[in-house]
Design an enzyme around this catalytic site. Sequence first.
Site, PDB file in Angstrom:
ATOM      1  N   ARG A 223      36.526  42.890  40.139  1.00  0.00           N
ATOM      2  CA  ARG A 223      36.065  41.714  39.041  1.00  0.00           C
ATOM      3  C   ARG A 223      35.387  42.535  38.094  1.00  0.00           C
ATOM      4  O   ARG A 223      34.441  43.529  38.118  1.00  0.00           O
ATOM      5  CB  ARG A 223      34.910  40.803  39.620  1.00  0.00           C
ATOM      6  CG  ARG A 223      35.683  40.000  40.845  1.00  0.00           C
ATOM      7  CD  ARG A 223      36.702  38.938  40.268  1.00  0.00           C
ATOM      8  NE  ARG A 223      37.275  38.066  41.308  1.00  0.00           N
ATOM      9  CZ  ARG A 223      38.487  38.230  41.879  1.00  0.00           C
ATOM     10  NH1 ARG A 223      39.367  39.402  41.126  1.00  0.00           N
ATOM     11  NH2 ARG A 223      39.077  37.350  42.706  1.00  0.00           N
ATOM     12  N   HIS A 271      45.497  43.423  34.635  1.00  0.00           N
ATOM     13  CA  HIS A 271      45.233  42.407  35.979  1.00  0.00           C
ATOM     14  C   HIS A 271      46.488  42.730  36.717  1.00  0.00           C
ATOM     15  O   HIS A 271      47.022  41.426  37.031  1.00  0.00           O
ATOM     16  CB  HIS A 271      44.753  41.323  35.539  1.00  0.00           C
ATOM     17  CG  HIS A 271      43.879  40.426  36.675  1.00  0.00           C
ATOM     18  ND1 HIS A 271      42.828  39.826  36.391  1.00  0.00           N
ATOM     19  CD2 HIS A 271      43.958  40.663  38.039  1.00  0.00           C
ATOM     20  CE1 HIS A 271      42.456  39.333  37.519  1.00  0.00           C
ATOM     21  NE2 HIS A 271      43.051  39.762  38.688  1.00  0.00           N
TER      22      HIS A 271
END
Length: 308
Positions: A223, A271
């Site tokens: 994250r 990502h």
Amino acid sequence: MTVILFAAGDALWPEYEGPLRRALEQAGITADLVCTAAPEDVDYIIYAPGSPLQDFTPYTSCRAVLNLWAGVERIVGNATLTQPLCRMVDPGLTEGMVEYVVGHVLRHHLGMDRYILRAKGWQQIVPPLARERRVLVLGLGELGLACARALAALNFDVQGWSRTEKPGLDIPAHHGAAGLETALRRAEIVVTLLPRTAETENLLDAERLSWLPAGAVIINPGRGALIDDTALLAALDAGRLAHATLDVFRVEPLPEDHPFRSHPRVTVTPHIAADTRASSAARVVADNIRRDLARLPLLHVVDRQRGY
């Protein structure tokens, strides 16, 4: 008939419709899989945090909300969501994360960038063996343990850390604040695979980054908010850290003018470390619905207090 509402966004419907219908059929579930329905008729909601659906109050018959992402931080605090929320724990997602982490650990361990970037000259630098390289995995959940085990199988000197003690692990592990300092002070490569919660945000701040040995590398596919961006840039600029490979960010897509994009000691990936794959995720969703219809406990139910 069981009504399943696909509320993960119109853009994902073409990708997921076929796999979900096949998975439901294979699971023996007769269901009406739809993108729109009267809220009171819906039995299950297939969800992604970017969905326009934000008010769950009208879904009075909904038995569970099944998230397509591993991360739930963007939905877990929704006060209208009183139904059980299940996060995605998908073997395909785990395999993708293991491949990403192992690939980038090996890249930094072997010093591959030196040979890729220096086409001229002959610089013969022999890296240590994997068993001489100390790797730390922050987060020992499904993804963290899988990555730690894969690295240990390659003979890396792997240790782990979690916020709370997890007895019985096959990976040497630390926990708590004191354990974090001990773990960071020995780590040459750090992999961050923690969920984003109030306790983990900015976990790697300036002080904790200073505990790392000089020349350490950070790989963050977890994250974006786990690391203090300003502190990380300062450590890289000062040369205390050798490199940071980052797949997640506080703002995504990462803004074009963000310092990470042009920093010589930062690798940015968009990502992609553990993308949800429709075929395998559909089977996970269908199996959880099958279990619930059979009055078996749902799998991977989110603990609202812990946030994951």
